[in-house]
Write an enzyme that holds these catalytic residues in place. Structure first.
Site, PDB file in Angstrom:
ATOM      1  N   SER A 103       0.828  -1.181  -0.033  1.00 30.81           N
ATOM      2  CA  SER A 103       0.256  -0.181   0.014  1.00 30.81           C
ATOM      3  C   SER A 103       0.806   1.210   0.129  1.00 30.81           C
ATOM      4  O   SER A 103       1.500   1.267  -1.001  1.00 30.81           O
ATOM      5  CB  SER A 103      -0.909   0.104   1.360  1.00 30.81           C
ATOM      6  OG  SER A 103      -1.881   0.775   1.008  1.00 30.81           O
ATOM      7  N   ASP A 153     -10.313  -4.315  -4.922  1.00 32.67           N
ATOM      8  CA  ASP A 153      -9.792  -3.371  -3.995  1.00 32.67           C
ATOM      9  C   ASP A 153     -10.658  -2.066  -4.177  1.00 32.67           C
ATOM     10  O   ASP A 153     -10.688  -1.253  -4.741  1.00 32.67           O
ATOM     11  CB  ASP A 153      -8.314  -2.926  -4.471  1.00 32.67           C
ATOM     12  CG  ASP A 153      -7.431  -2.071  -3.459  1.00 32.67           C
ATOM     13  OD1 ASP A 153      -8.083  -1.341  -2.673  1.00 32.67           O
ATOM     14  OD2 ASP A 153      -6.262  -2.302  -3.708  1.00 32.67           O
ATOM     15  N   HIS A 184      -8.123  -4.547  -0.660  1.00 32.52           N
ATOM     16  CA  HIS A 184      -6.908  -3.949  -0.248  1.00 32.52           C
ATOM     17  C   HIS A 184      -6.032  -4.558   0.646  1.00 32.52           C
ATOM     18  O   HIS A 184      -4.842  -4.550   0.306  1.00 32.52           O
ATOM     19  CB  HIS A 184      -7.334  -2.458   0.188  1.00 32.52           C
ATOM     20  CG  HIS A 184      -5.940  -1.723   0.216  1.00 32.52           C
ATOM     21  ND1 HIS A 184      -5.791  -1.126  -1.100  1.00 32.52           N
ATOM     22  CD2 HIS A 184      -5.423  -1.137   1.083  1.00 32.52           C
ATOM     23  CE1 HIS A 184      -4.469  -0.619  -0.715  1.00 32.52           C
ATOM     24  NE2 HIS A 184      -4.338  -0.576   0.424  1.00 32.52           N
TER      25      HIS A 184
HETATM   26  C1  MLT Z   1      -1.620   5.857  -0.212  1.00 33.47           C
HETATM   27  O1  MLT Z   1      -1.862   6.729   0.561  1.00 33.47           O
HETATM   28  O2  MLT Z   1      -0.357   5.682  -0.272  1.00 33.47           O
HETATM   29  C2  MLT Z   1      -2.561   5.221  -0.463  1.00 33.47           C
HETATM   30  O3  MLT Z   1      -3.654   5.743  -0.616  1.00 33.47           O
HETATM   31  C3  MLT Z   1      -2.468   3.802   0.197  1.00 33.47           C
HETATM   32  C4  MLT Z   1      -2.893   4.055   1.617  1.00 33.47           C
HETATM   33  O4  MLT Z   1      -1.581   4.012   2.376  1.00 33.47           O
HETATM   34  O5  MLT Z   1      -3.836   4.034   2.022  1.00 33.47           O
END
Ligand code: MLT
Length: 202
Positions: A103, A153, A184
């Site tokens: 992520s 996701d 996700h």
């Molecule tokens: C981010 O902010 O890098 C992406 O939206 C993924 C997350 O960290 O939630």
């Protein structure tokens, strides 16, 4: 050892490349150690904590809203992370690591590759987005990258994983993009795919 980022380091044994573990929003330097052990048994593990706080949750760069990134901060933090990797390689005597990011951690790993090629020798990017709308021209010739997207996701605009895969390919990386039937969150399918991919590099 004290370095620029709070981090955990686990020494390796055997021939695996070290892993640079990059956690998701709200995680920390301990989060991905079990995943690292699972996908690359015996590899050295280098796991920094993101230096940005969002409502108390560590991240690797600022965002203006969910999915809307502060790209100036992405560039700044990728530079800081590149410096950390250099410090850690010197302190612990490591070759260039393979990034394993989830992520937000996958997003900074992608930015690190595009902005500072050579910092990592490959990457597993789990649920990444495009961190830089207009990345610089990077030379990632032959760098192996596995991108793992989740078919269901909910926080990912459609095609985001594919767009990132194309950016990395344009820079010369050898990209394998797989979409797993998942949301996700991390799943066993991601762990198995990461393990097979890392074993193929060893
Ligand atoms: C981010 O902010 O890098 C992406 O939206 C993924 C997350 O960290 O939630």
């Amino acid at each position: 050892i004290e370095l620029s980022h709070i981090h955990r380091f686990q020494a390796g044994r055997g021939s695996h490349a070290p892993l640079l573990l990059l956690h998701g929003t709200g995680g920390d330097e301990t989060d991905l150690l079990p995943l690292g052990e699972m996908v690359a048994p015996g590899a050295a593990l280098l796991s920094p904590r993101g230096r940005v706080l969002e409502n108390g949750m560590p991240r690797f760069f600022r965002r203006l809203a969910e999915g809307v990134f502060d790209e100036a901060d992405v560039r700044l933090r990728a530079g800081e992370l590149q410096a950390f990797v250099a410090e850690a390689r010197e302190a612990y005597g490591l070759p260039a690591p393979v990034a394993l990011g989830f992520s937000n951690g996958a997003n900074i790993a992608a930015a690190l590759m595009l902005l500072h090629p050579g910092t990592v020798s490959g990457a597993v990017l789990i649920r990444p987005m495009v961190p830089l709308r207009e990345p610089p021209t990077a030379d990632l010739a032959g760098v192996p990258v596995l991108v793992l997207s989740g078919a269901m996701d909910p926080i990912m605009p459609a095609g985001e994983g594919e767009r990132l895969a194309r950016q990395l390919e344009t820079a010369g990386a050898r990209v394998l993009h797989r979409t797993v039937p998942a949301g996700h969150g991390l799943t066993q399918m991601d762990a198995a795919a990461a393990r097979d991919f890392l074993a193929s590099l060893a």
